[in-house]
Design a protein around this motif. Sequence first.
Motif, PDB file in Angstrom:
ATOM      1  N   ALA A   1       0.814  -1.226   0.000  1.00 39.60           N
ATOM      2  CA  ALA A   1       0.000   0.000   0.000  1.00 39.60           C
ATOM      3  C   ALA A   1       0.840   1.265   0.000  1.00 39.60           C
ATOM      4  O   ALA A   1       0.328   2.364  -0.200  1.00 39.60           O
ATOM      5  CB  ALA A   1      -0.926  -0.001   1.222  1.00 39.60           C
ATOM      6  N   ALA A   2       2.148   1.141   0.224  1.00 42.34           N
ATOM      7  CA  ALA A   2       3.026   2.304   0.348  1.00 42.34           C
ATOM      8  C   ALA A   2       3.304   2.934  -1.017  1.00 42.34           C
ATOM      9  O   ALA A   2       3.455   2.237  -2.020  1.00 42.34           O
ATOM     10  CB  ALA A   2       4.340   1.899   1.011  1.00 42.34           C
TER      11      ALA A   2
ATOM     12  N   SER B   1      22.733   3.665   1.556  1.00 45.85           N
ATOM     13  CA  SER B   1      22.374   2.282   1.244  1.00 45.85           C
ATOM     14  C   SER B   1      20.982   2.242   0.640  1.00 45.85           C
ATOM     15  O   SER B   1      20.252   3.237   0.645  1.00 45.85           O
ATOM     16  CB  SER B   1      22.433   1.399   2.499  1.00 45.85           C
ATOM     17  OG  SER B   1      21.348   1.697   3.352  1.00 45.85           O
ATOM     18  N   ASP B   2      20.612   1.071   0.128  1.00 44.47           N
ATOM     19  CA  ASP B   2      19.259   0.858  -0.388  1.00 44.47           C
ATOM     20  C   ASP B   2      18.377   0.210   0.671  1.00 44.47           C
ATOM     21  O   ASP B   2      17.158   0.345   0.649  1.00 44.47           O
ATOM     22  CB  ASP B   2      19.301  -0.051  -1.620  1.00 44.47           C
ATOM     23  CG  ASP B   2      20.158   0.536  -2.724  1.00 44.47           C
ATOM     24  OD1 ASP B   2      19.886   1.675  -3.140  1.00 44.47           O
ATOM     25  OD2 ASP B   2      21.126  -0.136  -3.143  1.00 44.47           O
ATOM     26  N   VAL B   3      19.031  -0.503   1.588  1.00 48.61           N
ATOM     27  CA  VAL B   3      18.326  -1.194   2.674  1.00 48.61           C
ATOM     28  C   VAL B   3      19.056  -0.889   3.981  1.00 48.61           C
ATOM     29  O   VAL B   3      20.278  -1.073   4.064  1.00 48.61           O
ATOM     30  CB  VAL B   3      18.305  -2.724   2.446  1.00 48.61           C
ATOM     31  CG1 VAL B   3      17.503  -3.416   3.550  1.00 48.61           C
ATOM     32  CG2 VAL B   3      17.738  -3.067   1.074  1.00 48.61           C
ATOM     33  N   ALA B   4      18.328  -0.401   4.968  1.00 48.19           N
ATOM     34  CA  ALA B   4      18.908  -0.086   6.276  1.00 48.19           C
ATOM     35  C   ALA B   4      18.326  -1.052   7.304  1.00 48.19           C
ATOM     36  O   ALA B   4      17.116  -1.048   7.558  1.00 48.19           O
ATOM     37  CB  ALA B   4      18.610   1.364   6.670  1.00 48.19           C
TER      38      ALA B   4
ATOM     39  N   SER C   1      12.413   0.982  -4.580  1.00 48.54           N
ATOM     40  CA  SER C   1      12.910   0.053  -5.603  1.00 48.54           C
ATOM     41  C   SER C   1      13.140  -1.352  -5.048  1.00 48.54           C
ATOM     42  O   SER C   1      13.215  -2.332  -5.793  1.00 48.54           O
ATOM     43  CB  SER C   1      14.217   0.583  -6.208  1.00 48.54           C
ATOM     44  OG  SER C   1      15.201   0.763  -5.202  1.00 48.54           O
ATOM     45  N   VAL C   2      13.259  -1.443  -3.710  1.00 43.92           N
ATOM     46  CA  VAL C   2      13.489  -2.743  -3.057  1.00 43.92           C
ATOM     47  C   VAL C   2      12.164  -3.409  -2.688  1.00 43.92           C
ATOM     48  O   VAL C   2      12.113  -4.603  -2.392  1.00 43.92           O
ATOM     49  CB  VAL C   2      14.369  -2.560  -1.800  1.00 43.92           C
ATOM     50  CG1 VAL C   2      14.715  -3.894  -1.154  1.00 43.92           C
ATOM     51  CG2 VAL C   2      15.653  -1.807  -2.149  1.00 43.92           C
ATOM     52  N   ALA C   3      11.071  -2.653  -2.735  1.00 42.78           N
ATOM     53  CA  ALA C   3       9.765  -3.182  -2.318  1.00 42.78           C
ATOM     54  C   ALA C   3       9.372  -4.469  -3.045  1.00 42.78           C
ATOM     55  O   ALA C   3       8.857  -5.397  -2.408  1.00 42.78           O
ATOM     56  CB  ALA C   3       8.684  -2.111  -2.492  1.00 42.78           C
ATOM     57  N   PRO C   4       9.609  -4.591  -4.371  1.00 46.50           N
ATOM     58  CA  PRO C   4       9.240  -5.849  -5.037  1.00 46.50           C
ATOM     59  C   PRO C   4       9.942  -7.067  -4.430  1.00 46.50           C
ATOM     60  O   PRO C   4       9.340  -8.146  -4.324  1.00 46.50           O
ATOM     61  CB  PRO C   4       9.679  -5.628  -6.490  1.00 46.50           C
ATOM     62  CG  PRO C   4       9.606  -4.147  -6.670  1.00 46.50           C
ATOM     63  CD  PRO C   4      10.050  -3.578  -5.355  1.00 46.50           C
TER      64      PRO C   4
ATOM     65  N   CYS D   1      18.103  -9.997   0.134  1.00 47.12           N
ATOM     66  CA  CYS D   1      18.873  -8.800  -0.222  1.00 47.12           C
ATOM     67  C   CYS D   1      20.327  -9.151  -0.511  1.00 47.12           C
ATOM     68  O   CYS D   1      20.918  -8.673  -1.491  1.00 47.12           O
ATOM     69  CB  CYS D   1      18.807  -7.770   0.903  1.00 47.12           C
ATOM     70  SG  CYS D   1      17.205  -6.959   1.078  1.00 47.12           S
ATOM     71  N   PHE D   2      20.917  -9.995   0.319  1.00 45.72           N
ATOM     72  CA  PHE D   2      22.320 -10.366   0.127  1.00 45.72           C
ATOM     73  C   PHE D   2      22.489 -11.311  -1.063  1.00 45.72           C
ATOM     74  O   PHE D   2      23.471 -11.230  -1.794  1.00 45.72           O
ATOM     75  CB  PHE D   2      22.896 -10.984   1.397  1.00 45.72           C
ATOM     76  CG  PHE D   2      23.222  -9.961   2.449  1.00 45.72           C
ATOM     77  CD1 PHE D   2      24.184  -8.981   2.222  1.00 45.72           C
ATOM     78  CD2 PHE D   2      22.561  -9.967   3.666  1.00 45.72           C
ATOM     79  CE1 PHE D   2      24.483  -8.027   3.182  1.00 45.72           C
ATOM     80  CE2 PHE D   2      22.858  -9.016   4.636  1.00 45.72           C
ATOM     81  CZ  PHE D   2      23.825  -8.042   4.389  1.00 45.72           C
TER      82      PHE D   2
END
Length: 198
Positions: free
Chosen positions: A50-51, A82-85, A133-136, A156-157
């Motif tokens: 929903a975001a 970073s793209d993911v924290a 962009s990481v949501a998918p 992610c890794f």
Amino acid sequence: MELILVIDGPSATVTGTALSVLQQNIAALKLVKYEQNRGKGYALRQGVAAATGEMIMYTDIDFPYTTDSMYAINECLKNNESDVAIGVKNDAYYAHVPYLRRIISRFLRTLTGLFLSMPITDTQCGLKGFRSSVAPLFLQTHIDRYLFDLEFVHSCFKNKKYRVKAIPVVLNENVRFRKMNYSILFPEMINFIKLLFK
């Protein structure tokens, strides 16, 4: 900016009156709710779906981590570090945790380091953020209960497309942990084994 509140089935924590107050006072509030309890992983996937923002951050409804911790996650993404924290808990966190839960947490971190070979072993902290962009990738997770966090970080890794950074976070002093339902341990161990072959 938007605030998305996901109600995972029947809730004694968030009453109808409380929801009305929130909706009247927070214009940016989005409410996602459904009738059957499906688990934290499922709930967060509904929230992320929903975001609409460029950056997405999630945490628990009692906001267990300090404002500075949330700010640090936000700044990491905002400053393009970073793209993911990934929030990681400090040693003081474990002083607040019941003994058995502490043992389970450290055991999981040991298993993660040994079998999944990830540089971040504290995957279960309830404060994380990532770019839209990481949501998918997040939405591709399948675990409905607690190990969805591990599944996401592991993805992610494995993906190697995104930059992942560990951010030290601090627990609020007034946080009280609910009694853990130990019946979830066996199905979560099955989920861990499945991750080994993913």
